[in-house]
Write a protein that holds these residues in place. Structure first.
Motif, PDB file in Angstrom:
ATOM      1  N   GLY A 152       4.685 -63.082 -37.633  1.00  0.00           N
ATOM      2  CA  GLY A 152       3.817 -62.102 -37.002  1.00  0.00           C
ATOM      3  C   GLY A 152       2.798 -61.503 -37.938  1.00  0.00           C
ATOM      4  O   GLY A 152       2.229 -60.444 -37.652  1.00  0.00           O
ATOM      5  N   VAL A 153       2.532 -62.166 -39.092  1.00  0.00           N
ATOM      6  CA  VAL A 153       1.594 -61.630 -40.074  1.00  0.00           C
ATOM      7  C   VAL A 153       0.160 -62.005 -39.721  1.00  0.00           C
ATOM      8  O   VAL A 153      -0.768 -61.216 -39.918  1.00  0.00           O
ATOM      9  N   VAL A 154      -0.044 -63.221 -39.206  1.00  0.00           N
ATOM     10  CA  VAL A 154      -1.387 -63.693 -38.878  1.00  0.00           C
ATOM     11  C   VAL A 154      -1.396 -64.301 -37.481  1.00  0.00           C
ATOM     12  O   VAL A 154      -0.350 -64.661 -36.933  1.00  0.00           O
ATOM     13  N   ILE A 155      -2.580 -64.414 -36.934  1.00  0.00           N
ATOM     14  CA  ILE A 155      -2.778 -65.076 -35.648  1.00  0.00           C
ATOM     15  C   ILE A 155      -4.046 -65.925 -35.732  1.00  0.00           C
ATOM     16  O   ILE A 155      -4.891 -65.710 -36.608  1.00  0.00           O
ATOM     17  N   GLY A 156      -4.169 -66.904 -34.829  1.00  0.00           N
ATOM     18  CA  GLY A 156      -5.377 -67.718 -34.753  1.00  0.00           C
ATOM     19  C   GLY A 156      -6.287 -67.204 -33.656  1.00  0.00           C
ATOM     20  O   GLY A 156      -5.811 -66.891 -32.562  1.00  0.00           O
ATOM     21  N   ARG A 157      -7.563 -67.090 -33.953  1.00  0.00           N
ATOM     22  CA  ARG A 157      -8.549 -66.653 -32.968  1.00  0.00           C
ATOM     23  C   ARG A 157      -9.575 -67.765 -32.769  1.00  0.00           C
ATOM     24  O   ARG A 157     -10.143 -68.278 -33.749  1.00  0.00           O
ATOM     25  N   GLN A 158      -9.807 -68.126 -31.519  1.00  0.00           N
ATOM     26  CA  GLN A 158     -10.752 -69.191 -31.218  1.00  0.00           C
ATOM     27  C   GLN A 158     -12.146 -68.835 -31.740  1.00  0.00           C
ATOM     28  O   GLN A 158     -12.655 -67.751 -31.475  1.00  0.00           O
ATOM     29  N   GLY A 159     -12.728 -69.750 -32.505  1.00  0.00           N
ATOM     30  CA  GLY A 159     -14.063 -69.538 -33.043  1.00  0.00           C
ATOM     31  C   GLY A 159     -14.093 -68.734 -34.331  1.00  0.00           C
ATOM     32  O   GLY A 159     -15.133 -68.607 -34.969  1.00  0.00           O
ATOM     33  N   ARG A 160     -12.924 -68.153 -34.740  1.00  0.00           N
ATOM     34  CA  ARG A 160     -12.880 -67.322 -35.947  1.00  0.00           C
ATOM     35  C   ARG A 160     -11.890 -67.831 -36.983  1.00  0.00           C
ATOM     36  O   ARG A 160     -11.978 -67.489 -38.146  1.00  0.00           O
ATOM     37  N   GLY A 161     -10.936 -68.620 -36.541  1.00  0.00           N
ATOM     38  CA  GLY A 161      -9.937 -69.122 -37.464  1.00  0.00           C
ATOM     39  C   GLY A 161      -8.763 -68.176 -37.597  1.00  0.00           C
ATOM     40  O   GLY A 161      -8.372 -67.497 -36.642  1.00  0.00           O
ATOM     41  N   LEU A 162      -8.220 -68.093 -38.804  1.00  0.00           N
ATOM     42  CA  LEU A 162      -7.033 -67.274 -39.062  1.00  0.00           C
ATOM     43  C   LEU A 162      -7.420 -65.817 -39.266  1.00  0.00           C
ATOM     44  O   LEU A 162      -8.326 -65.501 -40.029  1.00  0.00           O
ATOM     45  N   CYS A 163      -6.696 -64.897 -38.588  1.00  0.00           N
ATOM     46  CA  CYS A 163      -6.968 -63.458 -38.689  1.00  0.00           C
ATOM     47  C   CYS A 163      -5.662 -62.697 -38.915  1.00  0.00           C
ATOM     48  O   CYS A 163      -4.578 -63.187 -38.598  1.00  0.00           O
ATOM     49  N   VAL A 164      -5.792 -61.495 -39.452  1.00  0.00           N
ATOM     50  CA  VAL A 164      -4.631 -60.631 -39.636  1.00  0.00           C
ATOM     51  C   VAL A 164      -4.120 -60.204 -38.260  1.00  0.00           C
ATOM     52  O   VAL A 164      -4.910 -59.845 -37.381  1.00  0.00           O
ATOM     53  N   ALA A 165      -2.806 -60.257 -38.073  1.00  0.00           N
ATOM     54  CA  ALA A 165      -2.217 -59.952 -36.771  1.00  0.00           C
ATOM     55  C   ALA A 165      -2.321 -58.472 -36.449  1.00  0.00           C
ATOM     56  O   ALA A 165      -2.474 -57.624 -37.335  1.00  0.00           O
ATOM     57  N   GLU A 166      -2.226 -58.162 -35.170  1.00  0.00           N
ATOM     58  CA  GLU A 166      -2.216 -56.783 -34.731  1.00  0.00           C
ATOM     59  C   GLU A 166      -0.933 -56.100 -35.185  1.00  0.00           C
ATOM     60  O   GLU A 166       0.088 -56.747 -35.417  1.00  0.00           O
ATOM     61  N   ALA A 167      -0.988 -54.776 -35.278  1.00  0.00           N
ATOM     62  CA  ALA A 167       0.158 -54.013 -35.789  1.00  0.00           C
ATOM     63  C   ALA A 167       1.409 -54.209 -34.947  1.00  0.00           C
ATOM     64  O   ALA A 167       2.517 -54.224 -35.458  1.00  0.00           O
ATOM     65  N   ASP A 168       1.248 -54.370 -33.637  1.00  0.00           N
ATOM     66  CA  ASP A 168       2.414 -54.499 -32.766  1.00  0.00           C
ATOM     67  C   ASP A 168       3.273 -55.695 -33.149  1.00  0.00           C
ATOM     68  O   ASP A 168       4.491 -55.671 -33.000  1.00  0.00           O
ATOM     69  N   ASN A 169       2.630 -56.783 -33.643  1.00  0.00           N
ATOM     70  CA  ASN A 169       3.398 -57.956 -34.037  1.00  0.00           C
ATOM     71  C   ASN A 169       4.321 -57.635 -35.207  1.00  0.00           C
ATOM     72  O   ASN A 169       5.436 -58.120 -35.289  1.00  0.00           O
ATOM     73  N   PHE A 170       3.842 -56.813 -36.123  1.00  0.00           N
ATOM     74  CA  PHE A 170       4.658 -56.392 -37.258  1.00  0.00           C
ATOM     75  C   PHE A 170       5.885 -55.639 -36.758  1.00  0.00           C
ATOM     76  O   PHE A 170       7.001 -55.859 -37.232  1.00  0.00           O
ATOM     77  N   SER A 171       5.697 -54.749 -35.807  1.00  0.00           N
ATOM     78  CA  SER A 171       6.812 -53.986 -35.255  1.00  0.00           C
ATOM     79  C   SER A 171       7.816 -54.906 -34.573  1.00  0.00           C
ATOM     80  O   SER A 171       9.031 -54.711 -34.701  1.00  0.00           O
ATOM     81  N   ASN A 172       7.325 -55.904 -33.857  1.00  0.00           N
ATOM     82  CA  ASN A 172       8.223 -56.821 -33.170  1.00  0.00           C
ATOM     83  C   ASN A 172       9.079 -57.603 -34.149  1.00  0.00           C
ATOM     84  O   ASN A 172      10.270 -57.832 -33.909  1.00  0.00           O
ATOM     85  N   VAL A 173       8.470 -58.040 -35.260  1.00  0.00           N
ATOM     86  CA  VAL A 173       9.225 -58.764 -36.279  1.00  0.00           C
ATOM     87  C   VAL A 173      10.319 -57.870 -36.856  1.00  0.00           C
ATOM     88  O   VAL A 173      11.457 -58.302 -37.058  1.00  0.00           O
ATOM     89  N   LEU A 174       9.996 -56.615 -37.121  1.00  0.00           N
ATOM     90  CA  LEU A 174      10.978 -55.680 -37.661  1.00  0.00           C
ATOM     91  C   LEU A 174      12.145 -55.502 -36.697  1.00  0.00           C
ATOM     92  O   LEU A 174      13.307 -55.481 -37.104  1.00  0.00           O
ATOM     93  N   ARG A 175      11.830 -55.357 -35.427  1.00  0.00           N
ATOM     94  CA  ARG A 175      12.889 -55.157 -34.436  1.00  0.00           C
ATOM     95  C   ARG A 175      13.850 -56.340 -34.437  1.00  0.00           C
ATOM     96  O   ARG A 175      15.067 -56.177 -34.396  1.00  0.00           O
ATOM     97  N   LYS A 176      13.301 -57.554 -34.491  1.00  0.00           N
ATOM     98  CA  LYS A 176      14.151 -58.744 -34.491  1.00  0.00           C
ATOM     99  C   LYS A 176      14.977 -58.832 -35.774  1.00  0.00           C
ATOM    100  O   LYS A 176      16.141 -59.202 -35.754  1.00  0.00           O
ATOM    101  N   ALA A 177      14.352 -58.464 -36.902  1.00  0.00           N
ATOM    102  CA  ALA A 177      15.041 -58.562 -38.194  1.00  0.00           C
ATOM    103  C   ALA A 177      16.198 -57.568 -38.295  1.00  0.00           C
ATOM    104  O   ALA A 177      17.191 -57.837 -38.978  1.00  0.00           O
ATOM    105  N   LEU A 178      16.082 -56.435 -37.610  1.00  0.00           N
ATOM    106  CA  LEU A 178      17.101 -55.390 -37.726  1.00  0.00           C
ATOM    107  C   LEU A 178      18.219 -55.512 -36.698  1.00  0.00           C
ATOM    108  O   LEU A 178      19.194 -54.764 -36.760  1.00  0.00           O
TER     109      LEU A 178
END
Length: 241
Positions: A69-95
């Protein structure tokens, strides 16, 4: 942060693949350049050329970062930093494994206390006048709620814990550390779900909140740290075996 082709190829060891090292470099770039959600990192071709590795290596590195959940792909832009919500989701799964046992719950409570105490100095330094007023308003509301304790113990306890949560969230928000605030928010979500957040309403606990708020308003880091540590001390005790 600029990284040369040599930086990533020469430092590779047997225990670390090129793709894992590239993933580390990209994470370090996000941290050191303070990139925000949505900021562009580049296309696979651009990253392969920049780091002097194959597109297969880039694809593997990007795949692992997407999974976290650190990065995402955006059409026409390539690799971008993921939105904050993705970070929270990863934390929830990890805990999730931690909430399966009483000791896991206790360790999460300890982590929450460490995060708050570790952030208090920055909060005192960076808190705004509006946030100070918010803290003091919350304490006033907690006092009002406490007056109803005898008439409605259950309702009072629920309302008090909600105010307690807002109080501590406001302090973390004042430190202006987005990931820290998200991490703390995830922990509080778990505590609420397990009905383990905070302590039962007491006059001593109420006084501690007031002392913390006053110390922060006075920009007194030492007093704020001492009062917050005393307040969270029960959560810092080692789990019983």
């Amino acid at each position: 942060m600029e990284v040369s082709r040599e930086d990533i190829s020469v430092s590779t060891t047997e225990s670390k693949t090129l793709s894992a090292e590239l993933a580390d470099h990209l994470c370090e770039r996000i941290r050191s350049d303070r990139l925000a959600p949505g900021d562009r990192l580049g296309t696979e071709a651009e990253l392969a050329d920049q780091f002097g590795v194959s597109r297969t290596v880039v694809r593997e590195a990007v795949g692992s970062l997407r999974g976290l959940g650190v990065v995402i792909g955006r059409q026409g832009r390539g690799l971008c930093v993921a939105e904050a919500d993705n970070f929270s989701n990863v934390l929830r799964k990890a805990l999730v494994p931690q909430v399966a046992s009483p000791q896991g719950w206790r360790e999460l409570q300890q982590l929450r206390a460490v995060i708050e105490i570790g952030s208090i100095a920055l909060a005192v330094e960076l808190i705004t006048s509006e946030e100070i007023i918010r803290l003091q308003t919350i304490v006033s509301e907690m006092k009002r709620v406490m007056k109803k304790m005898k008439q409605d113990p259950k309702g009072t306890s629920k309302a008090y814990k909600e105010m307690d949560c807002l109080f501590h969230q406001t302090i973390l928000a004042a430190s202006h550390g987005n990931f820290v605030k998200q991490f703390h928010g995830v922990l509080l979500d778990y505590f609420h779900a397990g009905d383990l957040y905070g302590q039962s309403p007491t006059l001593q606990g109420l006084r501690q909140h007031e002392w913390i708020a006053n110390a922060i308003a006075d920009r007194d880091t030492d007093q704020a740290t001492r009062h917050l540590t005393d307040h969270l001390k029960p959560q810092l005790k080692a789990p019983t075996q």
